[in-house]
Design a protein around this motif. Sequence first.
Motif, PDB file in Angstrom:
ATOM      1  N   ARG A  42      -4.854   7.137 -10.505  1.00 20.89           N
ATOM      2  CA  ARG A  42      -3.541   6.478 -10.689  1.00 20.89           C
ATOM      3  C   ARG A  42      -3.389   5.321  -9.705  1.00 20.89           C
ATOM      4  O   ARG A  42      -2.830   4.269 -10.051  1.00 20.89           O
ATOM      5  CB  ARG A  42      -2.418   7.496 -10.496  1.00 20.89           C
ATOM      6  N   ARG A  43      -3.881   5.503  -8.490  1.00 20.93           N
ATOM      7  CA  ARG A  43      -3.773   4.437  -7.495  1.00 20.93           C
ATOM      8  C   ARG A  43      -4.535   3.196  -7.948  1.00 20.93           C
ATOM      9  O   ARG A  43      -4.052   2.064  -7.811  1.00 20.93           O
ATOM     10  CB  ARG A  43      -4.319   4.936  -6.151  1.00 20.93           C
ATOM     11  N   ALA A  44      -5.727   3.397  -8.499  1.00 22.15           N
ATOM     12  CA  ALA A  44      -6.531   2.273  -8.982  1.00 22.15           C
ATOM     13  C   ALA A  44      -5.837   1.567 -10.141  1.00 22.15           C
ATOM     14  O   ALA A  44      -5.829   0.327 -10.226  1.00 22.15           O
ATOM     15  CB  ALA A  44      -7.916   2.768  -9.398  1.00 22.15           C
ATOM     16  N   ASP A  48      -2.081  -4.242 -10.693  1.00 25.84           N
ATOM     17  CA  ASP A  48      -0.940  -5.124 -10.948  1.00 25.84           C
ATOM     18  C   ASP A  48      -0.013  -5.128  -9.736  1.00 25.84           C
ATOM     19  O   ASP A  48       0.938  -4.365  -9.661  1.00 25.84           O
ATOM     20  CB  ASP A  48      -0.176  -4.653 -12.192  1.00 25.84           C
ATOM     21  N   ARG A  49      -0.329  -5.956  -8.754  1.00 32.69           N
ATOM     22  CA  ARG A  49       0.470  -6.028  -7.534  1.00 32.69           C
ATOM     23  C   ARG A  49       1.872  -6.578  -7.810  1.00 32.69           C
ATOM     24  O   ARG A  49       2.811  -6.287  -7.078  1.00 32.69           O
ATOM     25  CB  ARG A  49      -0.227  -6.905  -6.497  1.00 32.69           C
ATOM     26  N   THR A  50       2.008  -7.352  -8.871  1.00 35.59           N
ATOM     27  CA  THR A  50       3.324  -7.865  -9.240  1.00 35.59           C
ATOM     28  C   THR A  50       4.267  -6.720  -9.582  1.00 35.59           C
ATOM     29  O   THR A  50       5.460  -6.742  -9.240  1.00 35.59           O
ATOM     30  CB  THR A  50       3.209  -8.823 -10.443  1.00 35.59           C
ATOM     31  N   TYR A  51       3.725  -5.702 -10.228  1.00 34.56           N
ATOM     32  CA  TYR A  51       4.522  -4.530 -10.580  1.00 34.56           C
ATOM     33  C   TYR A  51       5.012  -3.812  -9.328  1.00 34.56           C
ATOM     34  O   TYR A  51       6.158  -3.354  -9.264  1.00 34.56           O
ATOM     35  CB  TYR A  51       3.691  -3.594 -11.456  1.00 34.56           C
ATOM     36  N   LEU A  52       4.157  -3.731  -8.306  1.00 30.88           N
ATOM     37  CA  LEU A  52       4.559  -3.093  -7.055  1.00 30.88           C
ATOM     38  C   LEU A  52       5.745  -3.831  -6.426  1.00 30.88           C
ATOM     39  O   LEU A  52       6.702  -3.206  -5.951  1.00 30.88           O
ATOM     40  CB  LEU A  52       3.387  -3.066  -6.069  1.00 30.88           C
ATOM     41  N   ASP A  94       0.826  -1.210   0.000  1.00 19.06           N
ATOM     42  CA  ASP A  94       0.000   0.000   0.000  1.00 19.06           C
ATOM     43  C   ASP A  94       0.861   1.260   0.000  1.00 19.06           C
ATOM     44  O   ASP A  94       0.503   2.266  -0.632  1.00 19.06           O
ATOM     45  CB  ASP A  94      -0.924   0.014   1.217  1.00 19.06           C
ATOM     46  N   LEU A  95       1.980   1.230   0.714  1.00 11.16           N
ATOM     47  CA  LEU A  95       2.883   2.378   0.692  1.00 11.16           C
ATOM     48  C   LEU A  95       3.432   2.609  -0.710  1.00 11.16           C
ATOM     49  O   LEU A  95       3.458   3.745  -1.200  1.00 11.16           O
ATOM     50  CB  LEU A  95       4.041   2.179   1.678  1.00 11.16           C
TER      51      LEU A  95
END
Length: 367
Positions: free
Chosen positions: A326-328, A333-337, A101-102
């Motif tokens: 932008r957050r949505a 794509d959590r993999t990108y995070l 989330d950060l």
Amino acid sequence: MTTIPDIATLAGEAAAETSGTATARARSAVLETLIQRDPGRFRILTGDRPTGRLHLGHYFGTLHNRVRLQNLGVETFVIIADYQVLTDRDAAENLPEYVEDLVLDYLAIGVDPARSTIFAHSAVPALNQLLLPFLSLVSVAELSRNPTVKDEIAHSRQSSVSGLMFTYPAHQAADILFCKANLVPAGQDQLPHLELTRTVARRFNDRYGGATPVFPEPEVLLSNAPLLLGTDGVKMSKSRGNAVTLAADADETARLIRGAKTDSERHITYDPANRPEVSSLVLLAALCQGRTAQEVAAGIGSGGAAALKRTVTEAVNDHLAPIRARRAEYGRDRTYLRQILRDGNERANAVADATLTQVRSAMNSNY
């Protein structure tokens, strides 16, 4: 036996704090000029503990300024201080979610991973290894009288003070000095921490550096961030449920602001000393709209609390709309995070390894 400081001692400490703040503000004005002239000469370290979602207090307090400095060309390191979650908690709960989330919030507000290094504290072993020599450079008395640590201990969730909490200033020194940051954007409450970091750098250089200093003595870029109160009229906080988070949708934002504490006077004015809750809402609308608080208050006039809250809700939702979009988008794509964090960890490790090698060489322990 507990010693109670006398009035003269307290007055002296207060005077010294006031003087130190005034000096820091004057120096920060000079630093702002230098940044505009040559941003490439500066490297900053900033960051957050992953203990919950970031809110408007964080955004206007620190996040907006980080993006500004990054965009000016200042080299930026952003630490996700996951180890430091344990300073005032018995367990680090929900860490994977909070860490992601950060990263998501950082991307949404405009932190660019190509220009800013986002990394996790626990993923950089060489950084944490610096804590050992740094602890040898400070006394127990210096750690125990740090006013920021005193305050953190007073508000701790734990029944006793852990060694990790007690040594928090030395940890922060390692966070800052591992990358040889020479500038730290911070609020007034962080001045004691920064002064101890400067002390650690100076003592290490004096003891081990010889003719060539190993560490810079970082300067503080004192924030002029406004104080925003939570919806209950006290300090905005992740744990109190009194803040509009960056992840909140428009309906949740409206509900939270609708329940915000105000007062019984119908005519809206900006008077922080006498009307703190109303003034905080007025200031929030002003910040979102790029206007002065006085202009916002004058525009509402005798409309009362209901008109004030409608104005604030509209201002906040309009300002956060592109950030939420932008957050949505990034959140799909959590993999990108995780990849951004892995890349940042890799860059931070390279910097930390080089610093630790230099420290070992200076201490004649590079076997």
